[in-house]
Design a protein around this motif. Structure first.
Motif, PDB file in Angstrom:
ATOM      1  N   PHE A  36       0.875  -1.135  -0.019  1.00 33.09           N
ATOM      2  CA  PHE A  36       0.004   0.133  -0.078  1.00 33.09           C
ATOM      3  C   PHE A  36       0.871   1.248   0.028  1.00 33.09           C
ATOM      4  N   PRO A  37       0.410   2.249  -0.174  1.00 33.56           N
ATOM      5  CA  PRO A  37       1.137   3.518  -0.157  1.00 33.56           C
ATOM      6  C   PRO A  37       1.798   3.783   0.902  1.00 33.56           C
ATOM      7  N   ARG A  38       3.055   4.078   0.998  1.00 33.22           N
ATOM      8  CA  ARG A  38       3.740   4.665   2.255  1.00 33.22           C
ATOM      9  C   ARG A  38       3.276   5.189   3.363  1.00 33.22           C
ATOM     10  N   VAL A  39       3.280   4.906   4.606  1.00 35.80           N
ATOM     11  CA  VAL A  39       2.660   5.697   5.788  1.00 35.80           C
ATOM     12  C   VAL A  39       3.903   5.883   6.662  1.00 35.80           C
ATOM     13  N   ALA A  40       4.207   7.135   6.762  1.00 33.12           N
ATOM     14  CA  ALA A  40       5.137   7.508   7.667  1.00 33.12           C
ATOM     15  C   ALA A  40       5.021   7.261   9.139  1.00 33.12           C
ATOM     16  N   TYR A  41       5.483   6.475  10.030  1.00 28.34           N
ATOM     17  CA  TYR A  41       5.322   6.329  11.273  1.00 28.34           C
ATOM     18  C   TYR A  41       6.411   5.876  11.970  1.00 28.34           C
ATOM     19  N   GLU A  42       6.486   6.692  13.182  1.00 22.03           N
ATOM     20  CA  GLU A  42       7.919   6.305  14.230  1.00 22.03           C
ATOM     21  C   GLU A  42       6.967   5.865  15.500  1.00 22.03           C
ATOM     22  N   PRO A  43       7.382   4.617  15.699  1.00 25.82           N
ATOM     23  CA  PRO A  43       6.399   4.257  17.106  1.00 25.82           C
ATOM     24  C   PRO A  43       7.004   4.554  18.178  1.00 25.82           C
ATOM     25  N   PHE A  44       6.313   4.580  19.385  1.00 26.88           N
ATOM     26  CA  PHE A  44       6.678   4.999  20.546  1.00 26.88           C
ATOM     27  C   PHE A  44       7.468   3.800  21.282  1.00 26.88           C
ATOM     28  N   MET A  45       7.824   3.914  22.245  1.00 24.33           N
ATOM     29  CA  MET A  45       8.775   2.740  22.928  1.00 24.33           C
ATOM     30  C   MET A  45       7.699   1.640  23.241  1.00 24.33           C
ATOM     31  N   GLY A  46       7.872   0.633  23.052  1.00 21.44           N
ATOM     32  CA  GLY A  46       7.029  -0.393  23.523  1.00 21.44           C
ATOM     33  C   GLY A  46       5.544  -0.550  22.620  1.00 21.44           C
ATOM     34  N   GLU A  47       5.361   0.217  21.603  1.00 24.81           N
ATOM     35  CA  GLU A  47       4.021   0.461  20.811  1.00 24.81           C
ATOM     36  C   GLU A  47       4.055  -1.070  19.898  1.00 24.81           C
ATOM     37  N   SER A  48       2.868  -1.419  20.064  1.00 21.56           N
ATOM     38  CA  SER A  48       2.835  -2.711  18.874  1.00 21.56           C
ATOM     39  C   SER A  48       2.124  -2.208  17.503  1.00 21.56           C
ATOM     40  N   ILE A  49       2.863  -2.570  16.362  1.00 21.70           N
ATOM     41  CA  ILE A  49       2.054  -2.223  15.162  1.00 21.70           C
ATOM     42  C   ILE A  49       2.084  -3.294  14.482  1.00 21.70           C
ATOM     43  N   SER A  50       0.807  -3.296  13.512  1.00 27.22           N
ATOM     44  CA  SER A  50       0.924  -4.575  12.658  1.00 27.22           C
ATOM     45  C   SER A  50      -0.111  -3.929  11.549  1.00 27.22           C
ATOM     46  N   VAL A  51      -0.069  -4.677  10.486  1.00 25.85           N
ATOM     47  CA  VAL A  51      -1.069  -4.847   9.331  1.00 25.85           C
ATOM     48  C   VAL A  51      -1.868  -5.718   9.266  1.00 25.85           C
ATOM     49  N   GLY A  52      -3.180  -5.161   9.381  1.00 23.13           N
ATOM     50  CA  GLY A  52      -4.429  -6.124   9.459  1.00 23.13           C
ATOM     51  C   GLY A  52      -4.726  -6.671   8.043  1.00 23.13           C
ATOM     52  N   LEU A  53      -5.592  -7.651   7.827  1.00 33.95           N
ATOM     53  CA  LEU A  53      -5.889  -8.122   6.630  1.00 33.95           C
ATOM     54  C   LEU A  53      -7.317  -8.946   6.805  1.00 33.95           C
ATOM     55  N   ARG A  54      -8.259  -8.701   6.017  1.00 31.04           N
ATOM     56  CA  ARG A  54      -9.298  -9.664   6.076  1.00 31.04           C
ATOM     57  C   ARG A  54      -9.726 -10.074   4.818  1.00 31.04           C
ATOM     58  N   VAL A  55      -9.860 -11.315   4.619  1.00 32.56           N
ATOM     59  CA  VAL A  55      -9.755 -12.053   3.292  1.00 32.56           C
ATOM     60  C   VAL A  55     -11.201 -12.869   3.169  1.00 32.56           C
ATOM     61  N   ILE A  56     -11.856 -13.066   2.107  1.00 30.15           N
ATOM     62  CA  ILE A  56     -12.956 -13.960   2.032  1.00 30.15           C
ATOM     63  C   ILE A  56     -12.523 -15.066   1.283  1.00 30.15           C
ATOM     64  N   VAL A  57     -12.607 -16.540   1.741  1.00 27.61           N
ATOM     65  CA  VAL A  57     -12.133 -17.703   1.137  1.00 27.61           C
ATOM     66  C   VAL A  57     -13.386 -18.761   1.019  1.00 27.61           C
ATOM     67  N   ASN A  58     -13.802 -18.649  -0.300  1.00 27.77           N
ATOM     68  CA  ASN A  58     -14.980 -19.678  -0.440  1.00 27.77           C
ATOM     69  C   ASN A  58     -15.923 -19.214   0.589  1.00 27.77           C
ATOM     70  N   ASP A  59     -16.583 -17.909   0.457  1.00 29.35           N
ATOM     71  CA  ASP A  59     -17.563 -17.447   1.373  1.00 29.35           C
ATOM     72  C   ASP A  59     -17.300 -17.379   2.870  1.00 29.35           C
ATOM     73  N   ALA A  60     -16.167 -17.820   3.362  1.00 35.11           N
ATOM     74  CA  ALA A  60     -15.818 -17.590   4.721  1.00 35.11           C
ATOM     75  C   ALA A  60     -14.761 -16.338   4.931  1.00 35.11           C
ATOM     76  N   GLU A  61     -15.099 -15.813   6.082  1.00 32.95           N
ATOM     77  CA  GLU A  61     -14.122 -14.609   6.436  1.00 32.95           C
ATOM     78  C   GLU A  61     -13.013 -15.044   7.338  1.00 32.95           C
ATOM     79  N   ILE A  62     -11.629 -14.786   6.674  1.00 35.86           N
ATOM     80  CA  ILE A  62     -10.752 -15.007   7.594  1.00 35.86           C
ATOM     81  C   ILE A  62      -9.822 -13.656   7.949  1.00 35.86           C
ATOM     82  N   LYS A  63      -9.268 -13.586   9.133  1.00 32.50           N
ATOM     83  CA  LYS A  63      -8.395 -12.395   9.323  1.00 32.50           C
ATOM     84  C   LYS A  63      -7.185 -12.722   9.951  1.00 32.50           C
ATOM     85  N   ALA A  64      -5.984 -11.997   9.660  1.00 32.13           N
ATOM     86  CA  ALA A  64      -4.835 -12.084  10.324  1.00 32.13           C
ATOM     87  C   ALA A  64      -4.135 -10.829  10.455  1.00 32.13           C
ATOM     88  N   SER A  65      -2.893 -10.677  11.286  1.00 30.05           N
ATOM     89  CA  SER A  65      -2.220  -9.380  11.247  1.00 30.05           C
ATOM     90  C   SER A  65      -0.869  -9.704  11.312  1.00 30.05           C
TER      91      SER A  65
END
Length: 133
Positions: A91-120
């Motif tokens: 995806f287009p760049r997102v400038a971000y500098e995390p704070f100490m101890g902060e957790s960052i992740s990319v979330g994703l929601r996918v539909i597979v054969n009519d079922a929804e699954i998510k992951a980070s």
């Protein structure tokens, strides 16, 4: 006794970003594991950044299949039976500098054969010292 067909799994992998200054996030890494006996069709429905306790929706995302070394259509791609597809969601760049101890992740929601699954996909920031110091 009939064997129970397993459900495809979406797994987020850690992305390590090494930087000196001005870090940015531009992708997450995922695996779509198809342990079934049939080819599955998947569709990316949404991508977002988890910035500690905030969610930032992302648009204009792409899907790059690392297994086949090619771009695929995020709206419809297939994974053969008994195979694993490892891919990047960019995806287009997102400038971000995390704070100490902060957790960052990319979330994703996918539909597979009519079922929804998510992951980070966790983002690990590694700050380096400038060259020559």
């Amino acid at each position: 006794m009939a064997m129970h067909e397993s459900v495809p799994q979406l797994i987020g992998e850690t992305v390590t970003l090494s930087y000196v200054a001005g870090p940015f996030i531009s992708y997450g890494k995922f695996r779509l594991e198809n342990h079934t006996t049939r080819t599955i069709t998947a569709s990316v429905k949404s991508v977002w950044l988890n910035l500690d306790k905030h969610h930032k929706p992302l648009s204009n995302f792409t899907v790059f299949d690392l297994t086949q070394d090619r771009m695929v259509n995020p709206e419809s791609f297939t994974v053969d039976a008994q195979t694993i597809m490892t891919f990047l969601v960019g995806f287009p760049r997102v400038a971000y500098e995390p704070f100490m101890g902060e957790s960052i992740s990319v979330g994703l929601r996918v539909i597979v054969n009519d079922a929804e699954i998510k992951a980070s996909s966790p983002i690990e920031f590694v700050r380096r010292l400038p060259y020559g110091l």
